[in-house]
Design a protein around this motif. Sequence first.
Motif, short mmCIF file in Angstrom:
data_model
loop_
_atom_site.label_atom_id
_atom_site.label_comp_id
_atom_site.label_asym_id
_atom_site.label_seq_id
_atom_site.Cartn_x
_atom_site.Cartn_y
_atom_site.Cartn_z
N ASP A 1 0.84 -1.20 0.00
CA ASP A 1 0.00 0.00 0.00
C ASP A 1 0.88 1.25 0.00
OD1 ASP A 1 -2.75 1.21 0.37
OD2 ASP A 1 -1.68 2.06 2.08
N GLN A 2 0.71 2.10 -0.99
CA GLN A 2 1.54 3.30 -1.15
C GLN A 2 1.41 4.25 0.03
OE1 GLN A 2 0.16 4.90 -4.86
NE2 GLN A 2 1.20 3.36 -6.11
N TYR A 3 0.18 4.44 0.48
CA TYR A 3 -0.06 5.41 1.56
C TYR A 3 0.61 4.95 2.85
CZ TYR A 3 -2.53 8.50 4.77
OH TYR A 3 -2.83 9.43 5.73
N THR A 4 0.42 3.69 3.20
CA THR A 4 1.02 3.16 4.43
C THR A 4 2.53 3.25 4.38
OG1 THR A 4 -0.84 1.63 4.71
CG2 THR A 4 1.19 1.14 5.92
N ALA A 5 3.10 2.86 3.23
CA ALA A 5 4.56 2.91 3.08
C ALA A 5 5.08 4.33 3.22
CB ALA A 5 4.94 2.34 1.72
N ASN A 6 4.33 5.27 2.65
CA ASN A 6 4.78 6.67 2.67
C ASN A 6 4.74 7.27 4.07
OD1 ASN A 6 5.71 9.02 1.21
ND2 ASN A 6 3.69 9.90 1.54
N ILE A 7 3.65 7.03 4.79
CA ILE A 7 3.56 7.64 6.13
C ILE A 7 4.53 6.98 7.10
CG2 ILE A 7 1.20 8.48 5.84
CD1 ILE A 7 0.18 6.08 7.37
N LYS A 8 4.81 5.69 6.89
CA LYS A 8 5.83 5.03 7.72
C LYS A 8 7.20 5.65 7.47
CE LYS A 8 3.75 0.48 8.46
NZ LYS A 8 3.86 -0.98 8.18
N LYS A 9 7.48 5.92 6.21
CA LYS A 9 8.76 6.52 5.83
C LYS A 9 8.90 7.92 6.43
CE LYS A 9 11.37 8.09 1.78
NZ LYS A 9 11.35 8.25 0.30
N LEU A 10 7.81 8.71 6.31
CA LEU A 10 7.84 10.07 6.84
C LEU A 10 7.97 10.07 8.36
CD1 LEU A 10 5.07 11.72 4.62
CD2 LEU A 10 7.54 12.06 4.45
N SER A 11 7.26 9.16 9.01
CA SER A 11 7.34 9.05 10.47
C SER A 11 8.75 8.70 10.92
CB SER A 11 6.36 7.99 10.98
OG SER A 11 5.04 8.37 10.72
N LYS A 12 9.39 7.82 10.16
CA LYS A 12 10.77 7.43 10.48
C LYS A 12 11.72 8.61 10.30
CE LYS A 12 14.28 3.90 9.48
NZ LYS A 12 15.39 4.86 9.45
#
Length: 373
Positions: A355-366
Amino acid sequence: MKYFSVPSDFKKETIDKYDAFNEKFIGNRIIETYGQLSHSDLGSGRAGDHIPIVSKKNMAKYIDYSLKKKIKFNYTLNSTCLSNQEFSNRGALHLLKFIEELYEMGIDTMTVALPSLMELVKTSKYPIKIKASTVCHITNADKALSYKKLGVDRIVVDESANRDFGALKSIRNTFGDKVELIVNVICYKNCIYRMFHHNQMSHDISSNEKSVTYYSHRCMMKRCEKPSNLLRMNFIRPEDLQHYVGIGIRYFKLQGRQAVQNGDIVESVKRYILEDYKGNLLDLLNCFSQTNAFNVYLDNKKLKDFLLPFVKKIGFCTNDCNTCKYCEDFIKQCVDIDDTKRIHEAAQIFYENFDQYTANIKKLSKEIGDKSG
């Protein structure tokens, strides 16, 4: 008489096939195809990269050919948001000029969702009929009456009401005979994402950009949550059209602007005209377009009696799926339960991991965490 509205692939040879159907199958008529320009700054109910590519010039030629075969073209301008364009003088003028272009092409019917746009169309100098989109969420007679007072000629009932025969009867009695139902529904009935998904697609205008997958992925994950959710998509089987005709509903719509390029919309229309289909119902609902690799076989003929309780008992469905076990029990005779669970589990894993959205927000959070550290 049954009347059908079907998605356009903008091919003359498809119009020829529909014309042949109209000649051959007495008591059935394909009255219109529908669609929109692929490059436009005005959105619709489908993302730009999911619809056939067509220019104004080619669309005009298609419409001219179609009208000669006595099949109309319905332009879908059913965006749920126009970024308030219609409320500014500049935006309203832009819309009016666009409507003029459509009318000059031979379009005299439009599918619209926004009441503000309906008023704009009705107050223009062009005698264009309006079909209220399914995204208007018309689920009862009171809503139907409100759209009738706005001057709407035809309404598409929200798919969530497809099995509520009490509501359908009252909507038909209140609005009149031009009540239309979508038959090949693939959305989960009580999906919390539905109205937000429509709004997101309204902003996915350009066909040059890949549309957002957040809602489509979650829709799929909900359908794959358990086997019985397949029956909680408010589809109408070809064989069950008789029950709707029996209460005075004669207009039926096939959705699938996103499927006409790779599927077989003509065969789908034919199955509904004949009111008979033997095979995987999910293939028919998707217009025989391969949407993903997670294919469950839902035997259409084994669903023969599924709708009967909804028809015979008003209020049979209480929308309390956690308590009612009707779909959960019925699905056992229509699919291989173990195989379905295996396929659904694989689908859940795939959509969760990619899922693009999940991957993106995880990356940003990191990234935020790393900076804070």
